[in-house]
Design a protein around this motif. Structure first.
Motif, PDB file in Angstrom:
ATOM      1  N   PRO A 141     -13.372   5.989   5.355  1.00 21.63           N
ATOM      2  CA  PRO A 141     -13.031   5.274   4.118  1.00 21.63           C
ATOM      3  C   PRO A 141     -12.885   3.765   4.371  1.00 21.63           C
ATOM      4  N   ASP A 142     -13.415   2.966   3.453  1.00 22.61           N
ATOM      5  CA  ASP A 142     -13.265   1.510   3.598  1.00 22.61           C
ATOM      6  C   ASP A 142     -12.080   1.004   2.774  1.00 22.61           C
ATOM      7  N   PHE A 143     -11.187   1.916   2.462  1.00 19.80           N
ATOM      8  CA  PHE A 143      -9.926   1.556   1.799  1.00 19.80           C
ATOM      9  C   PHE A 143      -8.874   2.495   2.352  1.00 19.80           C
ATOM     10  N   GLY A 144      -7.623   2.152   2.154  1.00 20.49           N
ATOM     11  CA  GLY A 144      -6.546   3.027   2.614  1.00 20.49           C
ATOM     12  C   GLY A 144      -6.250   2.858   4.096  1.00 20.49           C
ATOM     13  N   PRO A 145      -5.230   3.547   4.565  1.00 23.41           N
ATOM     14  CA  PRO A 145      -4.759   3.346   5.946  1.00 23.41           C
ATOM     15  C   PRO A 145      -5.576   4.094   6.995  1.00 23.41           C
ATOM     16  N   TYR A 159       0.866  -1.186   0.000  1.00 18.02           N
ATOM     17  CA  TYR A 159       0.000   0.000   0.000  1.00 18.02           C
ATOM     18  C   TYR A 159       0.900   1.233   0.000  1.00 18.02           C
ATOM     19  N   ASN A 194      -8.169  -2.019  -1.012  1.00 22.93           N
ATOM     20  CA  ASN A 194      -8.139  -3.065   0.026  1.00 22.93           C
ATOM     21  C   ASN A 194      -8.924  -4.310  -0.401  1.00 22.93           C
TER      22      ASN A 194
HETATM   23  C1  LIG Z   1      -6.114  -1.304   3.825  1.00 23.48           C
HETATM   24  O1  LIG Z   1      -4.897  -1.971   3.665  1.00 23.48           O
HETATM   25  C2  LIG Z   1      -3.799  -1.336   4.306  1.00 23.48           C
HETATM   26  C3  LIG Z   1      -2.520  -2.029   3.915  1.00 23.48           C
HETATM   27  O2  LIG Z   1      -2.662  -3.391   3.980  1.00 23.48           O
HETATM   28  C4  LIG Z   1      -4.043  -1.340   5.800  1.00 23.48           C
HETATM   29  O3  LIG Z   1      -2.998  -0.698   6.468  1.00 23.48           O
HETATM   30  C5  LIG Z   1      -5.355  -0.607   6.089  1.00 23.48           C
HETATM   31  O4  LIG Z   1      -5.672  -0.676   7.451  1.00 23.48           O
HETATM   32  C6  LIG Z   1      -6.507  -1.191   5.287  1.00 23.48           C
HETATM   33  N1  LIG Z   1      -7.654  -0.313   5.414  1.00 23.48           N
HETATM   34  C7  LIG Z   1      -8.892  -0.732   5.638  1.00 23.48           C
HETATM   35  C8  LIG Z   1      -9.955   0.329   5.721  1.00 23.48           C
HETATM   36  O5  LIG Z   1      -9.168  -1.913   5.771  1.00 23.48           O
END
Ligand SMILES: *[C@@H]1O[C@H](CO)[C@@H](O)[C@H](O)[C@H]1NC(C)=O
Ligand SMILES: *[C@@H]1O[C@H](CO)[C@@H](O)[C@H](O)[C@H]1NC(C)=O
Ligand SMILES: *[C@@H]1O[C@H](CO)[C@@H](O)[C@H](O)[C@H]1NC(C)=O
Ligand SMILES: *[C@@H]1O[C@H](CO)[C@@H](O)[C@H](O)[C@H]1NC(C)=O
Ligand SMILES: *[C@@H]1O[C@H](CO)[C@@H](O)[C@H](O)[C@H]1NC(C)=O
Ligand SMILES: *[C@@H]1O[C@H](CO)[C@@H](O)[C@H](O)[C@H]1NC(C)=O
Ligand SMILES: *[C@@H]1O[C@H](CO)[C@@H](O)[C@H](O)[C@H]1NC(C)=O
Ligand SMILES: *[C@@H]1O[C@H](CO)[C@@H](O)[C@H](O)[C@H]1NC(C)=O
Length: 395
Positions: A368-372, A170, A258
């Motif tokens: 957000p349901d993606f990203g850190p 990521y 993700n």
């Molecule tokens: C998305 O993936 C990243 C890297 O694997 C992780 O750090 C993050 O917590 C994940 N985010 C969600 C919203 O699941």
């Protein structure tokens, strides 16, 4: 996105016509379309002209800040439906949509944006002529790139996320436009409207598709007739072709979302358009829950087994360009009419999203349901503190 740049060059005769904007928003004299069609170049725009349902060329409104090639917004006689033409790729898309979204001529608070263009598609998911509707738009080429010849042999691609060392990590440097998530409920309604369409196909496309028949069936979707598919779009100024890049960006889509993103189509503009609509939504000028991204399939992003990437990009005639353009109209008109007919009952009030919508920072609220995570993303974007200059001296 792709093909027929040369065709466009020959179509450059820009219209110099100005229209006078009459009132649609009674009190404020602003134009308040119910649907704004976003086209990227002339053939995509023309797909909506000379159709029986409405005349988009009833009003031509010159808006400061539009491209010199496409200086006008077009609207129907009653201003219920308007169209802008961005010009191709990310810079044109961002600049044009910015000019319209922030223009004092319009009131777009209740407007539905239908970004409707052609694109290259992933033969694992769709075939030429199909219309795809995206939940996620991912800016896949927003990465480092090292030519594979200068990388260790175990790298699968030369694209490496910002701040990372390996392709599947990521990114740890965030620009904020990597991923946009749209209203999934609205997407489903729009796709269901489009499913009323009788999609166009061509004899050539039918024949070409059979090349994707394999014993494993990995490209089965490519061999079937065109349909409406709900799957995601990748944005890149780089017009890529071939297995390695297509797979690399398919992987990037998975990583950045993700695992939720389902890469099926490519384009050169959508994330730019979405970044602007995100900013104008933050300024309460537009509603980010009212955006639909539709891409019809003009060609495949990778060759069939045994064919080369350069053949796929340049030499093949896949037969998908004409049906893709025609299907912008055939699929899109049901979306536009569905919104107009259901305006009083449903669409004026809006379709409430049940999923997160917006960018990686959570700019419009929600998680957000993606990203850190929003805080970490802001940190990694340099919003909280200056980027560590020892690592990066540019940007
Ligand atoms: C998305 O993936 C990243 C890297 O694997 C992780 O750090 C993050 O917590 C994940 N985010 C969600 C919203 O699941
Ligand atoms: C608007 O511009 C188009 C060409 O782009 C032209 O065909 C049409 O006649 C113009 N409409 C008006 C009302 O002038
Ligand atoms: C824009 O349109 C909405 C909905 O009709 C209305 O409530 C609002 O007052 C208008 N805003 C402006 C600035 O015209
Ligand atoms: C490549 O191999 C090196 C060891 O030679 C290893 O450290 C690295 O993680 C590998 N890289 C990838 C992209 O798998
Ligand atoms: C592009 O927009 C899509 C949503 O439409 C989003 O999922 C994607 O992350 C964006 N990509 C980039 C690199 O901005
Ligand atoms: C669908 O379109 C094809 C040609 O494009 C036509 O032959 C066929 O009759 C149409 N079917 C319906 C149900 O309208
Ligand atoms: C994509 O990901 C798969 C699974 O992790 C991997 O095997 C493949 O090498 C990757 N492809 C590219 C081009 O990065
Ligand atoms: C929606 O309501 C307006 C105002 O009440 C009315 O003029 C219009 O005909 C209605 N439209 C539809 C499609 O029912």
């Amino acid at each position: 996105m792709l093909s027929y740049r040369t065709l466009i060059a020959s179509l450059l005769g820009a219209s110099a016509l100005c229209g006078t904007a009459s009132a649609s928003n009674a009190q404020t004299d602003k134009i308040a379309p119910k649907v704004f069609i976003v086209s990227m170049f002339e053939p995509e725009a023309e797909a909506w002209w000379n159709i029986p349902e409405f005349n988009l060329l009833a009003h031509n409104i010159t808006v400061p800040g539009l491209s010199t090639t496409y200086p006008d917004v077009h609207c129907t006689d009653d201003y219920d439906v308007c169209q802008l033409v961005t010009g191709e790729a990310e810079i044109n898309a961002a600049a044009t949509v910015m000019a319209v979204a922030f223009s004092p001529l319009f009131n777009l608070t209740q407007t539905y944006f239908l970004a409707a263009g052609i694109g290259g598609v992933n033969p694992k998911r769709v075939t030429t002529g199909s219309a795809t509707f995206a939940r996620y738009a991912v800016q896949v080429a927003l990465q480092y790139e090292i030519d594979l010849r200068e990388l260790p042999h175990n790298y699968s691609t030369g694209y490496i996320p910002y701040g990372a060392r390996y392709p599947d990590q990521y990114p740890s440097l965030i620009y904020g436009t990597e991923v946009f998530e749209l209203n999934a409920d609205l997407r489903q309604i729009a796709a269901n409207f489009a499913r009323r369409a009788n999609l166009s196909d061509s004899a050539l496309a039918k024949t070409y598709r059979t090349n994707y028949k394999t014993s494993s069936g990995i490209y089965k979707a490519a061999t079937l007739p065109p349909t409406i598919v709900e799957c995601d779009v990748a944005t890149s100024d780089v017009y890529y072709s071939g297995h390695y890049l297509a797979t690399a960006f398919e992987n990037t889509t998975k990583v950045l979302t993700n695992g939720t993103g389902d890469y099926c189509s490519s384009a050169q503009e959508d994330n730019a358009t979405l970044e602007v609509l995100m900013r104008s939504s933050l300024s309460k000028l537009t509603d980010f829950a009212r955006i639909i991204v539709m891409r019809t399939a003009s060609d495949f992003d990778r060759p069939y087994p045994g064919a080369s990437a350069i053949y796929n990009l340049i030499d093949s005639d896949q037969g998908g360009f004409e049906p893709a353009l025609e299907n912008i109209y055939r699929a899109g008109i049901h979306v536009v009419q569905g919104i107009l007919k259901g305006w009083n009952t449903t669409f004026a009030a809006g379709v409430k999203p049940n999923n997160y919508i917006g960018d990686i920072f959570g700019s419009l609220g929600g998680t957000p349901d993606f990203g850190p995570g929003a805080d970490q993303s802001l940190e990694e974007s340099g919003a909280y503190k200056k980027r560590s200059l020892n690592r990066f001296t540019r940007r």
